[in-house]
Design a protein around this motif. Sequence first.
Motif, PDB file in Angstrom:
ATOM      1  N   GLU A  26       0.834  -1.203   0.000  1.00  0.00           N
ATOM      2  CA  GLU A  26       0.000   0.000   0.000  1.00  0.00           C
ATOM      3  C   GLU A  26       0.868   1.253   0.000  1.00  0.00           C
ATOM      4  O   GLU A  26       0.554   2.235  -0.673  1.00  0.00           O
ATOM      5  CB  GLU A  26      -0.944   0.025   1.203  1.00  0.00           C
ATOM      6  N   ALA A  29       2.117   1.831  -3.455  1.00  0.00           N
ATOM      7  CA  ALA A  29       1.057   2.408  -4.289  1.00  0.00           C
ATOM      8  C   ALA A  29       0.926   3.909  -4.041  1.00  0.00           C
ATOM      9  O   ALA A  29       0.783   4.693  -4.992  1.00  0.00           O
ATOM     10  CB  ALA A  29      -0.272   1.707  -4.009  1.00  0.00           C
ATOM     11  N   GLN A  33       1.617   7.130  -6.517  1.00  0.00           N
ATOM     12  CA  GLN A  33       0.624   8.180  -6.714  1.00  0.00           C
ATOM     13  C   GLN A  33       1.178   9.560  -6.380  1.00  0.00           C
ATOM     14  O   GLN A  33       1.034  10.494  -7.175  1.00  0.00           O
ATOM     15  CB  GLN A  33      -0.611   7.900  -5.863  1.00  0.00           C
ATOM     16  N   PRO A  40      -4.008   7.190 -10.142  1.00  0.00           N
ATOM     17  CA  PRO A  40      -4.669   5.888 -10.012  1.00  0.00           C
ATOM     18  C   PRO A  40      -5.992   5.869 -10.772  1.00  0.00           C
ATOM     19  O   PRO A  40      -6.748   6.837 -10.757  1.00  0.00           O
ATOM     20  CB  PRO A  40      -4.892   5.757  -8.510  1.00  0.00           C
ATOM     21  N   CYS A  44      -7.149   0.494 -10.270  1.00  0.00           N
ATOM     22  CA  CYS A  44      -6.083   0.642  -9.260  1.00  0.00           C
ATOM     23  C   CYS A  44      -6.701   0.791  -7.870  1.00  0.00           C
ATOM     24  O   CYS A  44      -6.228   0.195  -6.902  1.00  0.00           O
ATOM     25  CB  CYS A  44      -5.218   1.856  -9.565  1.00  0.00           C
ATOM     26  N   ARG A  48      -6.473  -1.690  -4.670  1.00  0.00           N
ATOM     27  CA  ARG A  48      -6.087  -1.236  -3.329  1.00  0.00           C
ATOM     28  C   ARG A  48      -7.058  -1.761  -2.283  1.00  0.00           C
ATOM     29  O   ARG A  48      -6.656  -2.149  -1.190  1.00  0.00           O
ATOM     30  CB  ARG A  48      -6.058   0.288  -3.259  1.00  0.00           C
ATOM     31  N   MET A 143       2.169  -2.433 -13.969  1.00  0.00           N
ATOM     32  CA  MET A 143       1.789  -2.567 -12.568  1.00  0.00           C
ATOM     33  C   MET A 143       0.694  -3.626 -12.351  1.00  0.00           C
ATOM     34  O   MET A 143       0.821  -4.457 -11.450  1.00  0.00           O
ATOM     35  CB  MET A 143       1.352  -1.213 -12.011  1.00  0.00           C
TER      36      MET A 143
END
Length: 180
Positions: A26, A29, A33, A40, A44, A48, A143
């Motif tokens: 996380e 991610a 971002q 995102p 995406c 999450r 990704m």
Amino acid sequence: MLNYFKGLSTHRGGWILLLISGLVLESVALFFQYGMNLSPCVMCVYERVALFGIILSAIVGLIEPKCFITRTLALIIGIISAVKGVLLSVKHVDYQLNPAPWNQCSYMAEFPQVLPLDKWFPLIFKPYGICSEISWTFLGFSMPQWLIIVFTSYCLVFILLIISQFKHKKIDRLILTTGL
């Protein structure tokens, strides 16, 4: 091997490792971002949420790992989240590899009214990217392709953990067979 996985599920160390892995992913991610300015998309954001499901399973497993009910609940949450993550990632890869007007994701997240994550936590769950856009690759994989690998790995681990729950220790078998 199953004894090892059962031991992981009955002690907090395995659940802590699962929690750390989810939090690291996380964090990565969020770095993509906010650190790399990658927007995102809806998929995406849904991926999450699946990863947050795995984090939730780790938290539930940490509560009381020796309790069969708590451990089982954590494993169920984990396997459902991991499978959903694989399915979302595969669909996301399809959007990227086969872009077409009829094969696109929504521009807005469609969360239930009782759980509007994009309104409660817009810094994490507000999508504003395009699903078919490939904005980052590593070793030739995008990704979502990496997320297929990650979520499939989680699935395999959860399957082994679930199977290991049916494994009895040798001492348990001795007690069952001798009636002691």
